[in-house]
Design a protein around this motif. Structure first.
Motif, PDB file in Angstrom:
ATOM      1  N   TYR A   2       0.963  -1.296   0.051  1.00 45.73           N
ATOM      2  CA  TYR A   2       0.202   0.086   0.102  1.00 45.73           C
ATOM      3  C   TYR A   2       0.800   1.273   0.027  1.00 45.73           C
ATOM      4  N   VAL A   3       2.129   1.256   0.556  1.00 46.85           N
ATOM      5  CA  VAL A   3       2.965   2.230   0.728  1.00 46.85           C
ATOM      6  C   VAL A   3       3.235   2.614  -0.804  1.00 46.85           C
ATOM      7  N   GLY A   4       3.752   1.482  -1.413  1.00 50.91           N
ATOM      8  CA  GLY A   4       4.219   1.574  -2.914  1.00 50.91           C
ATOM      9  C   GLY A   4       2.989   2.012  -3.923  1.00 50.91           C
ATOM     10  N   PHE A   5       1.738   1.623  -3.790  1.00 51.68           N
ATOM     11  CA  PHE A   5       0.738   1.893  -4.398  1.00 51.68           C
ATOM     12  C   PHE A   5       0.434   3.527  -4.191  1.00 51.68           C
ATOM     13  N   GLY A   6       0.553   4.015  -2.968  1.00 48.48           N
ATOM     14  CA  GLY A   6       0.433   5.290  -2.680  1.00 48.48           C
ATOM     15  C   GLY A   6       1.400   6.262  -3.025  1.00 48.48           C
ATOM     16  N   TYR A   7       2.747   5.918  -3.095  1.00 47.38           N
ATOM     17  CA  TYR A   7       3.888   6.518  -3.863  1.00 47.38           C
ATOM     18  C   TYR A   7       3.350   6.855  -5.305  1.00 47.38           C
ATOM     19  N   VAL A   8       2.977   5.632  -5.982  1.00 51.51           N
ATOM     20  CA  VAL A   8       2.834   5.861  -7.393  1.00 51.51           C
ATOM     21  C   VAL A   8       1.671   6.790  -7.578  1.00 51.51           C
ATOM     22  N   ALA A   9       0.507   6.616  -6.910  1.00 50.40           N
ATOM     23  CA  ALA A   9      -0.750   7.547  -6.921  1.00 50.40           C
ATOM     24  C   ALA A   9      -0.277   8.978  -6.490  1.00 50.40           C
ATOM     25  N   LEU A  10       0.436   9.274  -5.358  1.00 46.86           N
ATOM     26  CA  LEU A  10       1.078  10.609  -5.191  1.00 46.86           C
ATOM     27  C   LEU A  10       1.986  11.322  -6.373  1.00 46.86           C
ATOM     28  N   SER A  11       2.682  10.537  -7.202  1.00 48.49           N
ATOM     29  CA  SER A  11       3.465  10.866  -8.027  1.00 48.49           C
ATOM     30  C   SER A  11       2.724  11.407  -9.217  1.00 48.49           C
ATOM     31  N   ALA A  12       1.649  10.465  -9.655  1.00 52.34           N
ATOM     32  CA  ALA A  12       0.570  10.831 -10.815  1.00 52.34           C
ATOM     33  C   ALA A  12      -0.093  12.035 -10.214  1.00 52.34           C
ATOM     34  N   LEU A  13      -0.441  12.216  -9.062  1.00 52.43           N
ATOM     35  CA  LEU A  13      -1.212  13.373  -8.670  1.00 52.43           C
ATOM     36  C   LEU A  13      -0.101  14.740  -8.781  1.00 52.43           C
ATOM     37  N   ARG A  14       0.829  14.472  -8.429  1.00 52.75           N
ATOM     38  CA  ARG A  14       1.816  15.586  -8.626  1.00 52.75           C
ATOM     39  C   ARG A  14       2.042  15.953 -10.076  1.00 52.75           C
ATOM     40  N   LEU A  15       2.039  15.040 -10.793  1.00 49.67           N
ATOM     41  CA  LEU A  15       2.230  15.458 -12.276  1.00 49.67           C
ATOM     42  C   LEU A  15       1.109  16.091 -12.802  1.00 49.67           C
ATOM     43  N   GLY A  16      -0.175  15.896 -12.356  1.00 46.12           N
ATOM     44  CA  GLY A  16      -1.546  16.289 -12.786  1.00 46.12           C
ATOM     45  C   GLY A  16      -1.625  17.725 -12.258  1.00 46.12           C
ATOM     46  N   ILE A  17      -1.200  17.714 -10.825  1.00 43.94           N
ATOM     47  CA  ILE A  17      -1.237  19.316 -10.501  1.00 43.94           C
ATOM     48  C   ILE A  17      -0.377  20.284 -11.135  1.00 43.94           C
ATOM     49  N   THR A  18       0.865  19.845 -11.224  1.00 42.19           N
ATOM     50  CA  THR A  18       1.802  20.329 -11.987  1.00 42.19           C
ATOM     51  C   THR A  18       1.431  20.893 -13.396  1.00 42.19           C
ATOM     52  N   VAL A  19       1.061  19.922 -14.130  1.00 44.00           N
ATOM     53  CA  VAL A  19       0.477  20.358 -15.563  1.00 44.00           C
ATOM     54  C   VAL A  19      -0.871  21.310 -15.422  1.00 44.00           C
ATOM     55  N   ALA A  20      -1.664  21.166 -14.422  1.00 44.69           N
ATOM     56  CA  ALA A  20      -2.775  21.937 -14.245  1.00 44.69           C
ATOM     57  C   ALA A  20      -2.321  23.190 -13.649  1.00 44.69           C
ATOM     58  N   VAL A  21      -1.506  23.371 -12.967  1.00 38.49           N
ATOM     59  CA  VAL A  21      -1.120  24.908 -12.341  1.00 38.49           C
ATOM     60  C   VAL A  21      -0.077  25.543 -13.365  1.00 38.49           C
ATOM     61  N   ILE A  22       0.828  24.799 -13.891  1.00 32.51           N
ATOM     62  CA  ILE A  22       1.814  25.601 -14.592  1.00 32.51           C
ATOM     63  C   ILE A  22       1.512  25.433 -15.991  1.00 32.51           C
ATOM     64  N   GLY A  23       0.769  24.449 -16.391  1.00 33.53           N
ATOM     65  CA  GLY A  23       0.539  24.215 -17.952  1.00 33.53           C
ATOM     66  C   GLY A  23       1.700  23.328 -18.629  1.00 33.53           C
ATOM     67  N   ALA A  24       1.173  22.468 -19.253  1.00 33.18           N
ATOM     68  CA  ALA A  24       1.931  21.771 -20.067  1.00 33.18           C
ATOM     69  C   ALA A  24       3.084  22.281 -20.950  1.00 33.18           C
ATOM     70  N   GLU A  25       2.861  23.623 -21.308  1.00 33.35           N
ATOM     71  CA  GLU A  25       3.594  24.268 -22.377  1.00 33.35           C
ATOM     72  C   GLU A  25       4.732  24.791 -21.572  1.00 33.35           C
ATOM     73  N   ALA A  26       4.513  25.154 -20.061  1.00 32.18           N
ATOM     74  CA  ALA A  26       5.689  25.893 -19.364  1.00 32.18           C
ATOM     75  C   ALA A  26       6.684  24.972 -18.686  1.00 32.18           C
ATOM     76  N   ILE A  27       6.202  23.513 -18.733  1.00 29.42           N
ATOM     77  CA  ILE A  27       7.156  22.623 -18.055  1.00 29.42           C
ATOM     78  C   ILE A  27       8.099  22.252 -19.178  1.00 29.42           C
ATOM     79  N   VAL A  28       9.412  22.426 -18.686  1.00 33.44           N
ATOM     80  CA  VAL A  28      10.491  22.050 -19.567  1.00 33.44           C
ATOM     81  C   VAL A  28      10.450  20.843 -20.264  1.00 33.44           C
ATOM     82  N   SER A  29      10.194  19.679 -19.699  1.00 33.41           N
ATOM     83  CA  SER A  29      10.017  18.610 -20.583  1.00 33.41           C
ATOM     84  C   SER A  29       8.733  17.708 -20.117  1.00 33.41           C
TER      85      SER A  29
END
Length: 148
Positions: A42-69
């Protein structure tokens, strides 16, 4: 000769074969292993879910165009899935097999438990080899750029 885990006195092999398979001690050890496997899975599954959430929030807040890669971030997410999600799933399967063994007490299920454990450790070994190879490649690229 074998040694009893609770004392320092050796036991003969005839004593070992006379013991029932589903002894209380073995089942307690399996119950402990099962609990820890579930926790780590469950810790491993949680880490993967938080990583996906982090990516989604980063794209939503900054925008996919502003991300370096964006592709690099997606690769990072896929690496988290492979390095944490797959072993977590294997641990979960291992814990489920332990549960089936504990529930039925059937010694015929023991090879399946050991097979799940072996598959988990093979996956961990492969993941470690990939990570070490990646670190060596990064160090090699860094050293080659320093000499240019």
């Amino acid at each position: 000769m074998d040694f009893d885990a609770t004392s320092d006195s050796p036991r003969s092999s005839s004593q070992l074969s006379a013991e029932p398979f589903a002894s209380q001690r073995i089942m307690r050890l399996l119950a402990t292993a099962q609990a820890w496997c579930y926790v780590l899975a469950y810790v491993g599954f949680g880490y993967v879910a938080l990583s996906a959430l982090r990516l989604g929030i980063t794209v939503a807040v900054i925008g996919a165009e502003a991300i370096v890669s964006p592709a690099l971030m997606l690769i990072g997410l896929l690496m988290a899935l492979v390095l944490y999600g797959v072993p977590s799933w294997m641990l979960f399967r291992y814990a489920q097999r332990i549960g089936r063994l504990r529930q039925s007490g059937d010694p015929g299920l023991l090879p399946g438990v050991f097979a799940a454990q072996r598959q988990f450790w093979i996956a961990i070994g492969l993941a470690l080899a990939v990570v070490v190879a990646g670190v060596i490649c990064v160090i090699g690229v860094d050293v080659s750029q320093m000499t240019m």
